[in-house]
Each structure stands twice: as structure tokens, then as C-alpha cells.
Design a protein around this motif. Structure first.
Motif, PDB file in Angstrom:
ATOM      1  N   LEU A  95       0.812  -1.211   0.000  1.00 52.79           N
ATOM      2  CA  LEU A  95       0.000   0.000   0.000  1.00 52.79           C
ATOM      3  C   LEU A  95       0.848   1.266   0.000  1.00 52.79           C
ATOM      4  O   LEU A  95       0.614   2.178  -0.800  1.00 52.79           O
ATOM      5  N   ILE A  96       1.814   1.348   0.900  1.00 49.92           N
ATOM      6  CA  ILE A  96       2.573   2.586   1.020  1.00 49.92           C
ATOM      7  C   ILE A  96       3.402   2.840  -0.228  1.00 49.92           C
ATOM      8  O   ILE A  96       3.503   3.987  -0.699  1.00 49.92           O
ATOM      9  N   LYS A  97       3.969   1.808  -0.820  1.00 47.22           N
ATOM     10  CA  LYS A  97       4.699   2.002  -2.073  1.00 47.22           C
ATOM     11  C   LYS A  97       3.758   2.487  -3.172  1.00 47.22           C
ATOM     12  O   LYS A  97       4.064   3.446  -3.896  1.00 47.22           O
ATOM     13  N   ALA A  98       2.624   1.819  -3.319  1.00 44.60           N
ATOM     14  CA  ALA A  98       1.681   2.206  -4.366  1.00 44.60           C
ATOM     15  C   ALA A  98       1.196   3.639  -4.162  1.00 44.60           C
ATOM     16  O   ALA A  98       1.061   4.412  -5.120  1.00 44.60           O
ATOM     17  N   ALA A  99       0.942   4.013  -2.911  1.00 42.97           N
ATOM     18  CA  ALA A  99       0.465   5.367  -2.633  1.00 42.97           C
ATOM     19  C   ALA A  99       1.542   6.409  -2.919  1.00 42.97           C
ATOM     20  O   ALA A  99       1.241   7.492  -3.454  1.00 42.97           O
ATOM     21  N   THR A 100       2.799   6.117  -2.570  1.00 44.11           N
ATOM     22  CA  THR A 100       3.866   7.078  -2.872  1.00 44.11           C
ATOM     23  C   THR A 100       4.076   7.198  -4.374  1.00 44.11           C
ATOM     24  O   THR A 100       4.364   8.283  -4.880  1.00 44.11           O
ATOM     25  N   ASP A 120       4.559   8.504  10.074  1.00 39.09           N
ATOM     26  CA  ASP A 120       5.004   9.630   9.255  1.00 39.09           C
ATOM     27  C   ASP A 120       6.424   9.397   8.734  1.00 39.09           C
ATOM     28  O   ASP A 120       6.720   9.639   7.552  1.00 39.09           O
ATOM     29  N   ALA A 121       7.314   8.922   9.608  1.00 40.05           N
ATOM     30  CA  ALA A 121       8.700   8.668   9.200  1.00 40.05           C
ATOM     31  C   ALA A 121       8.776   7.523   8.196  1.00 40.05           C
ATOM     32  O   ALA A 121       9.557   7.576   7.240  1.00 40.05           O
ATOM     33  N   ILE A 122       7.970   6.488   8.409  1.00 37.83           N
ATOM     34  CA  ILE A 122       7.945   5.355   7.485  1.00 37.83           C
ATOM     35  C   ILE A 122       7.520   5.810   6.094  1.00 37.83           C
ATOM     36  O   ILE A 122       8.132   5.443   5.076  1.00 37.83           O
ATOM     37  N   VAL A 123       6.479   6.629   6.026  1.00 36.38           N
ATOM     38  CA  VAL A 123       6.019   7.150   4.737  1.00 36.38           C
ATOM     39  C   VAL A 123       7.075   8.043   4.107  1.00 36.38           C
ATOM     40  O   VAL A 123       7.338   7.973   2.897  1.00 36.38           O
ATOM     41  N   ALA A 124       7.710   8.888   4.906  1.00 38.37           N
ATOM     42  CA  ALA A 124       8.758   9.766   4.378  1.00 38.37           C
ATOM     43  C   ALA A 124       9.917   8.953   3.807  1.00 38.37           C
ATOM     44  O   ALA A 124      10.476   9.299   2.753  1.00 38.37           O
ATOM     45  N   GLN A 125      10.297   7.863   4.483  1.00 42.62           N
ATOM     46  CA  GLN A 125      11.352   6.996   3.965  1.00 42.62           C
ATOM     47  C   GLN A 125      10.950   6.378   2.631  1.00 42.62           C
ATOM     48  O   GLN A 125      11.749   6.333   1.687  1.00 42.62           O
ATOM     49  N   ALA A 126       9.726   5.887   2.565  1.00 42.26           N
ATOM     50  CA  ALA A 126       9.246   5.255   1.328  1.00 42.26           C
ATOM     51  C   ALA A 126       9.201   6.261   0.186  1.00 42.26           C
ATOM     52  O   ALA A 126       9.561   5.942  -0.961  1.00 42.26           O
ATOM     53  N   LEU A 127       8.784   7.467   0.480  1.00 41.39           N
ATOM     54  CA  LEU A 127       8.712   8.510  -0.538  1.00 41.39           C
ATOM     55  C   LEU A 127      10.112   8.884  -1.030  1.00 41.39           C
ATOM     56  O   LEU A 127      10.352   9.002  -2.243  1.00 41.39           O
ATOM     57  N   ALA A 128      11.043   9.058  -0.098  1.00 44.82           N
ATOM     58  CA  ALA A 128      12.418   9.390  -0.476  1.00 44.82           C
ATOM     59  C   ALA A 128      13.034   8.279  -1.307  1.00 44.82           C
ATOM     60  O   ALA A 128      13.757   8.535  -2.285  1.00 44.82           O
ATOM     61  N   TRP A 129      12.765   7.012  -0.918  1.00 45.02           N
ATOM     62  CA  TRP A 129      13.307   5.888  -1.685  1.00 45.02           C
ATOM     63  C   TRP A 129      12.725   5.866  -3.095  1.00 45.02           C
ATOM     64  O   TRP A 129      13.450   5.628  -4.069  1.00 45.02           O
ATOM     65  N   GLU A 130      11.433   6.113  -3.218  1.00 44.48           N
ATOM     66  CA  GLU A 130      10.800   6.084  -4.534  1.00 44.48           C
ATOM     67  C   GLU A 130      11.377   7.168  -5.440  1.00 44.48           C
ATOM     68  O   GLU A 130      11.607   6.940  -6.633  1.00 44.48           O
ATOM     69  N   GLU A 131      11.639   8.324  -4.873  1.00 42.20           N
ATOM     70  CA  GLU A 131      12.249   9.406  -5.653  1.00 42.20           C
ATOM     71  C   GLU A 131      13.669   9.041  -6.068  1.00 42.20           C
ATOM     72  O   GLU A 131      14.075   9.257  -7.219  1.00 42.20           O
ATOM     73  N   ALA A 132      14.442   8.453  -5.137  1.00 46.65           N
ATOM     74  CA  ALA A 132      15.811   8.054  -5.455  1.00 46.65           C
ATOM     75  C   ALA A 132      15.829   6.930  -6.489  1.00 46.65           C
ATOM     76  O   ALA A 132      16.684   6.902  -7.379  1.00 46.65           O
ATOM     77  N   LEU A 133      14.880   6.019  -6.374  1.00 45.06           N
ATOM     78  CA  LEU A 133      14.806   4.901  -7.307  1.00 45.06           C
ATOM     79  C   LEU A 133      14.491   5.399  -8.712  1.00 45.06           C
ATOM     80  O   LEU A 133      15.068   4.918  -9.701  1.00 45.06           O
ATOM     81  N   THR A 134      13.618   6.379  -8.814  1.00 38.34           N
ATOM     82  CA  THR A 134      13.287   6.954 -10.119  1.00 38.34           C
ATOM     83  C   THR A 134      14.518   7.589 -10.751  1.00 38.34           C
ATOM     84  O   THR A 134      14.794   7.389 -11.944  1.00 38.34           O
ATOM     85  N   LYS A 135      15.286   8.328  -9.969  1.00 37.43           N
ATOM     86  CA  LYS A 135      16.508   8.946 -10.482  1.00 37.43           C
ATOM     87  C   LYS A 135      17.525   7.890 -10.899  1.00 37.43           C
ATOM     88  O   LYS A 135      18.186   8.006 -11.924  1.00 37.43           O
ATOM     89  N   ARG A 136      17.625   6.835 -10.084  1.00 40.45           N
ATOM     90  CA  ARG A 136      18.580   5.786 -10.397  1.00 40.45           C
ATOM     91  C   ARG A 136      18.237   5.102 -11.716  1.00 40.45           C
ATOM     92  O   ARG A 136      19.109   4.845 -12.544  1.00 40.45           O
ATOM     93  N   ASN A 137      16.975   4.804 -11.900  1.00 35.51           N
ATOM     94  CA  ASN A 137      16.550   4.125 -13.118  1.00 35.51           C
ATOM     95  C   ASN A 137      16.785   4.975 -14.352  1.00 35.51           C
ATOM     96  O   ASN A 137      16.995   4.453 -15.445  1.00 35.51           O
ATOM     97  N   ARG A 138      16.787   6.292 -14.179  1.00 34.23           N
ATOM     98  CA  ARG A 138      17.052   7.182 -15.305  1.00 34.23           C
ATOM     99  C   ARG A 138      18.537   7.308 -15.604  1.00 34.23           C
ATOM    100  O   ARG A 138      18.944   7.499 -16.744  1.00 34.23           O
ATOM    101  N   LEU A 139      19.354   7.225 -14.556  1.00 32.90           N
ATOM    102  CA  LEU A 139      20.780   7.508 -14.710  1.00 32.90           C
ATOM    103  C   LEU A 139      21.622   6.296 -15.081  1.00 32.90           C
ATOM    104  O   LEU A 139      22.630   6.419 -15.777  1.00 32.90           O
ATOM    105  N   TYR A 140      21.223   5.121 -14.568  1.00 34.25           N
ATOM    106  CA  TYR A 140      22.083   3.956 -14.709  1.00 34.25           C
ATOM    107  C   TYR A 140      21.478   2.967 -15.684  1.00 34.25           C
ATOM    108  O   TYR A 140      20.382   2.480 -15.486  1.00 34.25           O
ATOM    109  N   GLU A 141      22.260   2.663 -16.710  1.00 32.86           N
ATOM    110  CA  GLU A 141      21.805   1.668 -17.687  1.00 32.86           C
ATOM    111  C   GLU A 141      22.134   0.272 -17.193  1.00 32.86           C
ATOM    112  O   GLU A 141      21.274  -0.449 -16.760  1.00 32.86           O
ATOM    113  N   PRO A 142      23.402  -0.165 -17.208  1.00 33.55           N
ATOM    114  CA  PRO A 142      23.656  -1.496 -16.646  1.00 33.55           C
ATOM    115  C   PRO A 142      23.615  -1.444 -15.137  1.00 33.55           C
ATOM    116  O   PRO A 142      24.047  -0.467 -14.538  1.00 33.55           O
TER     117      PRO A 142
END
Length: 340
Positions: free
Chosen positions: A191-196, A311-333
Motif C-alpha cells: 500500500l505505502i509504495k503504491a500510494a507514494t 510519518d517517518a515510514i512514509v517519508a522513507q518510502a517517498l524518499a526511496w521512490e524518488e531516489a529509485l526513479t533517479k537511479r533508473n534514469r541515470l544507470y543503464e547497466p
């Protein structure tokens, strides 16, 4: 002493690997087929073996080569509705393959076995919060597949003289506070991943399944445990077993529940973004509420949570999702880690 982590490149397993490495364990060996895990989620000190948990020749060679004394088994399928649609696939992944792993562990004289189980073994509990002493009565193939594995593990331990810890997870959420790992599976149903993801515009909407449950707002109530706290619980169990402690079965949760709609509102508030929420009928296999009776792990092992804040758990999940999006854009292999 070396430990083997199956599914260690996945969400919960990778946090266990981080906890072990942070604690200074000399050799941490990960087995993962990378079907839902990621090798870049592992710290460089972890050794990665790519393969199937039911490959008994590979498991045997890995255990003997590294003198493994303990196994922590995370590899599994975990989506309740999928288990209803594909029960045989879940019995294969969660029961048949676990049996193969337990057999090798017994044959190679592994001393300790930690099993990743689930609150789904309780089904629709008559008592809330749910104590470990409550009779198990799973209502979906996912819960049944895990309960069967619990039975096999207990019987094998009695016959072969090893000790085990069964950890029954409630709802796992959040990410490593240092930003090293998180829930990375693109289409995960947590749920929290999908919501973020909805808050970040990666999903067009969030679907809420069931608003007519006998709960305070009609949506399901769940006990959300932060993933690093869960990894610490595994570390406590490992230490207990290695010190000569008896086998044990423990709930892993905080003993407090939030409804689906309450979690959605927290995600909106923390992210500062609104998103569409669609109300849909109940999904098959979902209990109305399930909250952990979590006294045993605190009293018997001295475990106490450090991340018990939604609140902290959601903030962590949100920060991770943002970082994951950047990572997927930057790193090919994908970054590679040592393999065997």
C-alpha cells in the motif's frame, strides 16, 4: 561463522544483509535468482550466488564451501490475490522449494534456520491484537503455503537437531533510513509504495479495495512494521539461536493498526500532493483487520522498535521512490557485485 540469505537481493532480505554487514559479520552469502531482487541493492561485502532456492546441488555446494551455520530464508511469492488466482504456483514457490532448502540444510548440518513467515497464517483472527498462541486458520493459499512450511520446519528440526526461528510478519513498510535499500519491485502491491508512486505521478490513481469492512472507516486495518526494525528482529533471533536458545515463533509488528484510508491521508500529507483514490470492491483473501500481539519478541529477546512512526515510514518510502526513479534514469547497466 557464515550465514546464507535466500532472497537477499529483495526488499526485506536486502535489509537483513545490510544489518549483518553493519554488525560486522565476516561472511554474508546471498542466494537470489534476481527475478524480483536487484544485485545493486547489496553492499559490496556481500557475496552473491545467482540461482534458484530449490537447486539442491547449488545450495549444497554453497553451504559446504562457505561453512554456513545459519540460513535465513526470505525467497518467496507474497501477493495474496495472486495466490488465490495461482495457488499451485504459490505452493511450488513457498512450500515445495522451501522443503528442498530445508532438506539440504538438514543434510549439511546447518545449525540454525530463520524462516520468513506471515500474519496470513492466522486468517480472520478472533482475537485482536493477535497472539502467537492463537490457532492458525489461513484463508488464502499464500497463508497456507507459509503455514505448511512452518510445519515442515518444526518437524525437520525435531528430527535433525537444528534450531529455528519463525517470524510472522505483519505489513512491512518504509526503507533503510540511510537510503541504501527499499521496496524496488516496479509493480509491487504494498500500500505505502503504491500510494507514494501515485503521489509522484507514477500511477494514475490508487485503488482501495473494500470500504465495507467492520472497521472504523470501512477499510482494512493493518499493523505496519518498518523494514529496518524487522531486520533487527531477525538479528535478535539469530543471536538468540547462536547463543543456544530454543526454537521459537514470533509475531513481528508494533501492536497498533492503521486503516488503508488513514495511510492514504498520511501519504498525501507527507508528500504534499493529492492524487486520485478509486474505491473498489474487496479482494479475495483479505482479512478485515490483523494487528500483532507483539509482546513475546520484546519480552523474550529484548527487541524494541526504533522506527515506530508512520510519518517517518512514509517519508522513507517517498524518499526511496524518488531516489529509485533517479537511479533508473541515470544507470543503464546494473551495478555488479561479487558472484560465485
Amino acid at each position: 561463522m557464515a550465514i546464507l540469505i535466500t532472497g537477499g537481493a529483495g526488499y526485506i532480505g536486502s535489509h537483513m544483509v545490510l544489518a549483518l554487514v553493519d554488525a560486522g559479520h565476516e561472511e554474508v552469502v546471498v542466494l537470489d535468482d534476481l527475478s524480483t531482487g536487484f544485485d545493486w541493492a547489496l553492499p559490496p561485502k556481500a557475496r552473491l550466488v545467482v540461482g534458484d532456492v530449490a537447486d539442491q546441488a547449488l545450495i549444497t555446494e554453497t553451504i559446504l564451501r562457505h561453512r554456513i551455520d545459519a540460513v535465513a530464508h526470505f525467497a518467496a511469492k507474497i501477493v495474496v490475490p495472486d495466490s488465490v488466482a495461482d495457488p499451485l504456483g504459490y505452493y511450488l514457490a513457498n512450500t515445495v522449494k522451501t522443503r528442498a532448502l530445508i532438506e539440504v540444510a538438514a543434510r549439511t548440518n546447518v545449525r540454525h534456520f530463520i524462516f520468513s513467515s506471515t500474519a496470513a497464517v492466522y486468517g480472520e483472527p478472533e482475537i485482536v491484537p493477535v497472539p502467537e498462541t492463537l490457532a492458525t486458520n489461513p484463508i488464502n493459499p499464500y497463508g497456507r503455503s507459509k503455514l505448511m512450511s512452518e510445519w515442515m520446519l518444526a518437524d525437520a528440526a525435531a528430527a535433525h537437531g537444528f534450531t529455528y526461528g519463525v517470524l510472522r510478519y505483519f505489513n512491512v513498510a518504509g526503507a533503510d533510513p540511510r537510503g541504501r535499500s527499499g521496496q524496488s519491485t516496479p509493480n509491487a502491491t504494498h500500500l505505502i509504495k503504491a500510494a507514494t508512486q501515485a503521489a509522484l505521478g507514477q500511477r494514475t490513481h490508487l485503488e482501495v479495495f473494500g470500504t465495507d469492512y467492520p472497521t472504523r472507516d470501512g477499510s482494512c486495518l493493518r499493523d505496519y512494521i518498518q523494514v529496518s526494525d524487522l531486520a533487527d528482529a531477525h538479528m535478535s533471533v539469530l543471536g538468540h539461536l547462536r547463543r543456544g536458545g530454543e526454537s521459537l515463533t514470533l509475531n513481528c509488528g508494533y501492536g497498533r493498526g492503521y486503516s488503508v484510508l488513514e495511510v492514504v491521508e498520511v501519504v498525501k500529507r507527507i508528500s504534499g500532493r493529492d492524487f486520485e483514490v478509486r474505491l473498489s470492491p474487496r479482494r479475495p483473501g483479505d482479512p478485515a483487520q490483523i494487528i500483532a500481539g507483539a509482546d513475546r519478541i520484546r519480552n523474550e529477546l529484548g527487541w524494541s522498535p526504533r522506527q515506530d512512526d508512520l510519518d517517518a515510514i512514509v517519508a522513507q518510502a517517498l524518499a526511496w521512490e524518488e531516489a529509485l526513479t533517479k537511479r533508473n534514469r541515470l544507470y543503464e547497466p546494473e551495478q555488479k557485485h561479487p558472484r560465485l
